[in-house]
Design an enzyme around this catalytic site. Structure first.
Site, PDB file in Angstrom:
ATOM      1  N   ASP A 140       0.821  -0.605  -0.333  1.00  0.00           N
ATOM      2  CA  ASP A 140       0.168   0.050   0.177  1.00  0.00           C
ATOM      3  C   ASP A 140       0.894   0.657  -0.275  1.00  0.00           C
ATOM      4  O   ASP A 140       1.527   1.484   0.190  1.00  0.00           O
ATOM      5  CB  ASP A 140      -1.102  -0.215   1.021  1.00  0.00           C
ATOM      6  CG  ASP A 140      -2.091   0.886   1.354  1.00  0.00           C
ATOM      7  OD1 ASP A 140      -2.021   1.576   0.072  1.00  0.00           O
ATOM      8  OD2 ASP A 140      -2.552   0.680   2.396  1.00  0.00           O
ATOM      9  N   ASP A 199     -10.785   1.539  -2.555  1.00  0.00           N
ATOM     10  CA  ASP A 199     -11.619   1.773  -1.885  1.00  0.00           C
ATOM     11  C   ASP A 199     -12.807   1.827  -1.405  1.00  0.00           C
ATOM     12  O   ASP A 199     -13.423   1.691  -0.158  1.00  0.00           O
ATOM     13  CB  ASP A 199     -10.355   2.759  -0.224  1.00  0.00           C
ATOM     14  CG  ASP A 199      -9.360   2.295  -0.172  1.00  0.00           C
ATOM     15  OD1 ASP A 199      -9.416   1.499  -0.274  1.00  0.00           O
ATOM     16  OD2 ASP A 199      -8.771   3.244   0.380  1.00  0.00           O
TER      17      ASP A 199
HETATM   18  C1  DGJ Z   1      -5.868   1.759   2.650  1.00  0.00           C
HETATM   19  C2  DGJ Z   1      -6.315   1.229   1.432  1.00  0.00           C
HETATM   20  O1  DGJ Z   1      -6.465   1.304   0.441  1.00  0.00           O
HETATM   21  C3  DGJ Z   1      -6.809  -0.178   2.205  1.00  0.00           C
HETATM   22  O2  DGJ Z   1      -7.479  -1.207   1.645  1.00  0.00           O
HETATM   23  C4  DGJ Z   1      -6.216  -0.538   3.520  1.00  0.00           C
HETATM   24  O3  DGJ Z   1      -5.365  -1.431   3.428  1.00  0.00           O
HETATM   25  C5  DGJ Z   1      -6.076   1.027   4.696  1.00  0.00           C
HETATM   26  N1  DGJ Z   1      -5.310   2.136   3.645  1.00  0.00           N
HETATM   27  C6  DGJ Z   1      -5.229   0.487   5.410  1.00  0.00           C
HETATM   28  O4  DGJ Z   1      -4.434   1.528   5.796  1.00  0.00           O
END
Ligand code: DGJ
Length: 739
Positions: A477, A546
């Site tokens: 990420d 997300d």
């Molecule tokens: C952003 C990601 O897109 C989410 O799926 C998750 O992993 C969060 N970060 C965790 O901080």
């Protein structure tokens, strides 16, 4: 074809051919041809891009004879690499700062070499200073009608040279033939939670359209993708499309400019803003790859080609065992369910619930390391939290493996919270300018991946955790844009940092893949901020957004499916879409996630027995259909629209056209009219297909019959079950059958 083969008066094979007497090269794909040639005065120009040619036609490279004082011919020439210099006033791709204050190039042909079946190098030299050299690289993807382009500049001078702009290529779709011919530019816009929204705008003379990211990575605000299509009119059927994308993970730009002569120039590559690269004598620099293609099969033709191309290069580059017979696993991730509240006991309990559902990969997301109880601390300290995992991650990994699932772990390796041991020990490892605030975003700073010691730390920590805890998958990420981009203690151009960091990221992924060839990697950046063709060469899949609300997801997947292979486009079924404001049935949530790789992100602790049972049923159906879903071509029969949003339908078809999965959605039914039948495409006219339809119950086929491909495509499939309600959906499976 072997190098330098010349064919006259015979249909040209796919591959690269040189004209017998002219300095022109024909790059022939299954359904297109791209021809470049050197003019008598040495300019290397595009001579044809479009329909597949059958002959080595005599295409003489001349520079457009427009001699008016304000229209210098070189400005209008379709130069393959228009560098800043001379009387060139359209979009430039390369600008160089030479010794003695000279900032002009005049690139001229000096030789060419066909390498193997599908590579061509064309050498250019600077007509003003013969020892500054450029090699144009071409690679032909014959199956997908796409050309990959980049170039290498070499400083043969005895002094230092600076690159101020080094875009990867210029492309020239053919000039419009008449004033009625309108063309539309398709791009993908977005924001966090709202990725890949398809936009279209008419190309107008005198207007340049630029899409870009200046944030240091691919980003959500725009995606490096363009498609230019003819708009159908009384005089043309409007099916020709020129489309392209970049394989670059740093800041980027693509510009499409049209003039009143109907010429279009598309340039693109690494963003020139704050870009800089210094070439000492003898040094060279190679740009990222800009890929483009042609189809006369409309946007569906473009949508089929880019994902196939991405998949081909993903397989070639990863060189792992993951060919089409290895399916992407159905994953469970608890981020939306419990966010940072991950402990050994709670994860074990979720894993126990996930396994019987048919989940194949259990992923622990953010919160397992350092002092990470929320987003203000711990990033950078890649050691399991003693409080949450007193014996490390291994016991959880063992438990998950014992349940028959793979085990995955979240990392955000490039980031650091100021409140972390790593930052306290190495405050100089982050991106910063001396005397300027270190601006935090989500309470974090970014590490400088251009520094070898930072790369070593990340590689060491991530690979140690993978090894110690037997990890099968990582989610990589990255949750903030760049700032303070420079190199400290560096005797070269500090602006090189933009490129060094982007390369550092790819280098790390490549090293991890090399050491752990079976490792699955998911690319994530606050959802879909990092889904470009370069990351797909190292990562197996991407986290598309997300935003997991299924109706939003349809418009996101509509855009993302223009360039992502379906198997790489992950969608989770979560609790989003089921709250006080909206009730989207579980079936609809599953069906929207059936379009690519499938995940579950709901809070299983709150699931009723009925929901667990339904989830098991959908997962089992997905497993049956995933050979088609993951390896087929995803197209849209009815595009989702943000206005109205009443219906949408996709179809994924196996390459042999023997099977297809149609997903149909009705968001609302405000009018009394029934839903029009959904008409499949890409079936064989003369084959019979068994049609099976599921609505809200994964265990019950709501309708089943056999029909010919021709009739199915003409008459369509009636879906009365989708009438008169909100959020109704269907899964339709078509399989060729003998009766
Ligand atoms: C952003 C990601 O897109 C989410 O799926 C998750 O992993 C969060 N970060 C965790 O901080």
């Amino acid at each position: 074809m072997t190098a330098w083969t010349v064919i006259v008066n015979a249909a040209l094979d796919t591959g690269i051919h040189k004209h017998p007497s002219l300095d022109t090269w024909f790059m022939v794909t299954k359904k297109s041809t791209y021809v470049v040639g050197a003019s008598a005065d040495g300019y290397v120009v595009n001579l044809h891009w479009g329909k597949r040619l059958t002959q080595l036609d005599n295409l003489n490279a001349t520079v457009t004879p427009k001699t008016l004082s304000q229209n210098p011919p070189i400005t209008y020439a379709l130069e393959e690499l228009p560098a800043f210099g001379g009387l060139r006033y359209r979009e430039h791709a390369l600008k160089v700062d030479l010794p003695n204050g000279i900032r002009e190039l005049n690139l001229l042909y000096s030789g060419a070499k066909i390498k193997g079946d599908n590579l061509l190098d064309i050498e250019l030299h600077d007509g003003n200073r013969t020892d500054f050299k450029v090699t144009l690289h071409y690679e032909v993807d014959t199956e997908n009608d796409m050309i990959r382009r980049s170039y290498t500049v070499k400083n043969g001078l005895s002094d230092r040279v600076n690159l101020d702009m080094a875009l990867s290529a210029a492309w020239h779709p053919p000039t419009a033939l008449n004033v009625d011919e309108k063309r539309e530019l398709l791009t993908l816009a977005g924001e966090w939670n709202n990725e890949a929204q398809v936009q279209s705008t008419e190309l107008k003379p005198g207007v340049a359209h630029t899409i870009e990211s200046t944030r240091g990575f691919t980003d959500h605000v725009s995606f490096p993708y363009f498609a230019i299509r003819q708009v159908p009119s009384d005089v043309n059927p409007g099916t020709e499309v020129y489309f392209g994308t970049l394989a670059w993970g740093g800041s980027w730009e693509i510009t499409a400019h049209t003039n009143t002569y109907g010429q279009i120039r598309i340039t693109g590559g690494m963003h020139h803003l704050d870009f800089g690269w210094t070439l000492e004598p003898g040094e060279s620099f190679t740009t990222p790859v800009f890929i483009a293609g042609f189809t006369d099969e409309g946007i569906p033709g473009a949508r089929r080609r880019v994902p196939r191309h991405a998949r081909k290069y993903q397989q070639a580059s990863l060189q792992t065992q993951k060919d089409d017979s290895v399916y992407h696993p159905i994953l469970y991730n608890s981020w939306e369910a419990v966010t940072f509240d991950v402990t050994y006991d709670k994860q074990v309990s979720l894993a126990d619930k996930a396994a019987p559902l048919g989940v194949e990969l259990f992923v622990i997301d953010d919160g397992w390391f350092g002092d990470r109880d929320n987003d203000s601390a711990g990033l950078g300290d890649w050691y399991p939290s003693k409080k949450k995992f007193p014996n490390g991650l291994k016991p959880l990994a063992d438990h998950v493996h014992d349940l028959g699932m793979k085990f995955g772990v979240w990392f955000e390796p490039e980031s650091v919270n100021p409140n972390s041991n790593l930052y306290r020990e190495h405050p100089d490892w982050v991106l910063y300018y001396d005397g300027v605030p270190r601006y935090e975003a989500r309470n974090q700073l970014l590490l400088n991946l251009g520094k070898p010691e930072v790369q070593d730390y990340i590689y060491d920590r991530v690979s140690s955790i993978i090894e110690e805890s037997d990890i099968d998958y990582i989610k990589w990420d990255m949750n903030r844009p760049f700032q303070g981009v420079t190199m400290h203690d560096y005797d070269r151009n500090p602006r090189e940092a933009w490129v060094l960091i982007a390369r550092g990221y790819h280098n790390l992924l490549a090293k991890l893949k090399k050491r752990f060839p079976d490792l699955w990697i998911e690319s994530c950046s606050s959802g879909g901020g990092r889904m470009d063709l370069s990351v797909l060469e190292y990562a197996d899949q991407v986290w598309t957004s997300d935003n997991t609300r299924p109706d939003a997801r349809l418009t996101i997947q509509y855009g993302a499916s223009l360039f992502l292979p379906p198997r790489a486009m992950y969608g989770w079924v979560t609790d989003s879409g089921e709250d006080d404001n909206v009730h989207i049935p579980l079936s609809f949530r599953f069906h929207s996630s059936f379009m690519g790789g499938l995940g579950v992100g709901a809070n299983l602790n709150n699931y009723s027995e009925k929901e667990m049972n339904e989830t098991t049923g959908w997962i089992s159906l997905y497993k049956r259909l995933r050979p088609v879903i993951q390896n087929g071509d995803l197209d849209w029969l009815v595009p989702p629209s943000r206005e109205g949003q009443f219906i949408a339908a996709s179809q994924t078809t196996s390459h042999d056209q023997q099977e297809a999965v149609i997903l149909a959605f009705r968001m609302n039914s405000p009018f009394s009219a029934a839903l029009n039948p959904v008409r499949p495409r890409y079936l064989k006219d003369d084959a019979l297909y068994r049609v099976q339809i599921w609505l809200e119950d994964p265990y019950k086929i709501a309708e089943e019959y056999t029909m010919s491909g021709a009739l199915l495509m003409h008459k369509g499939i009636s879906l009365v079950g989708l009438n008169n309600a909100m959020f109704k959906s269907a899964v339709i499976y078509l399989k060729e059958s003998s009766n």
